[in-house]
Design a protein around this motif. Structure first.
Motif, PDB file in Angstrom:
ATOM      1  N   SER A 156       0.799  -1.227   0.000  1.00  0.00           N
ATOM      2  CA  SER A 156       0.000   0.000   0.000  1.00  0.00           C
ATOM      3  C   SER A 156       0.832   1.277   0.000  1.00  0.00           C
ATOM      4  N   HIS A 157       2.057   1.235   0.501  1.00  0.00           N
ATOM      5  CA  HIS A 157       2.922   2.417   0.621  1.00  0.00           C
ATOM      6  C   HIS A 157       4.267   2.124  -0.051  1.00  0.00           C
ATOM      7  N   PHE A 158       4.676   3.014  -0.949  1.00  0.00           N
ATOM      8  CA  PHE A 158       5.936   2.801  -1.660  1.00  0.00           C
ATOM      9  C   PHE A 158       6.804   4.046  -1.646  1.00  0.00           C
ATOM     10  N   PHE A 182      -2.483   2.274  -5.421  1.00  0.00           N
ATOM     11  CA  PHE A 182      -2.081   1.997  -4.041  1.00  0.00           C
ATOM     12  C   PHE A 182      -2.230   3.282  -3.246  1.00  0.00           C
ATOM     13  N   HIS A 183      -2.059   3.212  -1.924  1.00  0.00           N
ATOM     14  CA  HIS A 183      -2.387   4.321  -1.035  1.00  0.00           C
ATOM     15  C   HIS A 183      -1.397   5.482  -1.050  1.00  0.00           C
ATOM     16  N   ALA A 184      -0.098   5.196  -0.982  1.00  0.00           N
ATOM     17  CA  ALA A 184       0.870   6.278  -0.799  1.00  0.00           C
ATOM     18  C   ALA A 184       2.122   6.071  -1.638  1.00  0.00           C
ATOM     19  N   LEU A 185       2.646   7.184  -2.142  1.00  0.00           N
ATOM     20  CA  LEU A 185       3.870   7.163  -2.933  1.00  0.00           C
ATOM     21  C   LEU A 185       4.774   8.294  -2.473  1.00  0.00           C
ATOM     22  N   ARG A 186       5.953   7.929  -2.008  1.00  0.00           N
ATOM     23  CA  ARG A 186       6.973   8.906  -1.618  1.00  0.00           C
ATOM     24  C   ARG A 186       8.017   8.891  -2.724  1.00  0.00           C
TER      25      ARG A 186
END
Length: 129
Positions: free
Chosen positions: A57-59, A93-97
């Motif tokens: 979910s978080h990448f 997906f939920h989050a991308l940094r």
């Protein structure tokens, strides 16, 4: 991960901080999309999901590419984001940094800040639409 001969030294900066991750289908898809589109000098994709790694979910993506030359930070982030969004403009997906640098910037500093804690939700709960 894509690492050219010149970047082997700097590539360790992220790898030394990286936890062993589940290399799931979404993570592989992200790597393939970014590799084929931005032709990076260096690419690292890390599953930072706070639950099970299988949640995907978080990448975090660190992309070092010549294609970022003459682009400001916002333009670079938009380039990475646009490669990964679905037809409706939403990430799958939920989050991308994102860390997006040119090869020269990467050689000057391979510093990568740590991820902030996720507050959960999709960020829209406070908006009436």
């Amino acid at each position: 991960m894509i690492v050219s001969q010149q970047s082997k030294r700097v590539g360790r900066a992220i790898l030394s901080r990286r936890k062993m991750s589940f290399d799931g289908p979404r993570e592989k898809w992200i790597k393939e999309r970014l590799s084929s589109t931005l032709r990076p000098y260096y690419l690292e994709v890390v599953n930072e999901s706070h639950g099970k790694k299988q949640d995907e979910s978080h990448f975090f993506t660190c992309v070092v590419s010549d294609q970022f030359a003459s682009k400001n930070l916002l333009q670079r982030h938009r380039m990475v984001h646009s490669v990964l969004t679905e037809e409706n403009g939403v990430l799958p997906f939920h989050a991308l940094r994102i860390m997006a640098k040119t090869p020269n910037e990467w050689e000057e500093s391979d510093y990568v800040p740590t991820a902030p804690s996720c507050q959960g939700g999709d960020g829209r709960k406070d908006f009436p639409f």
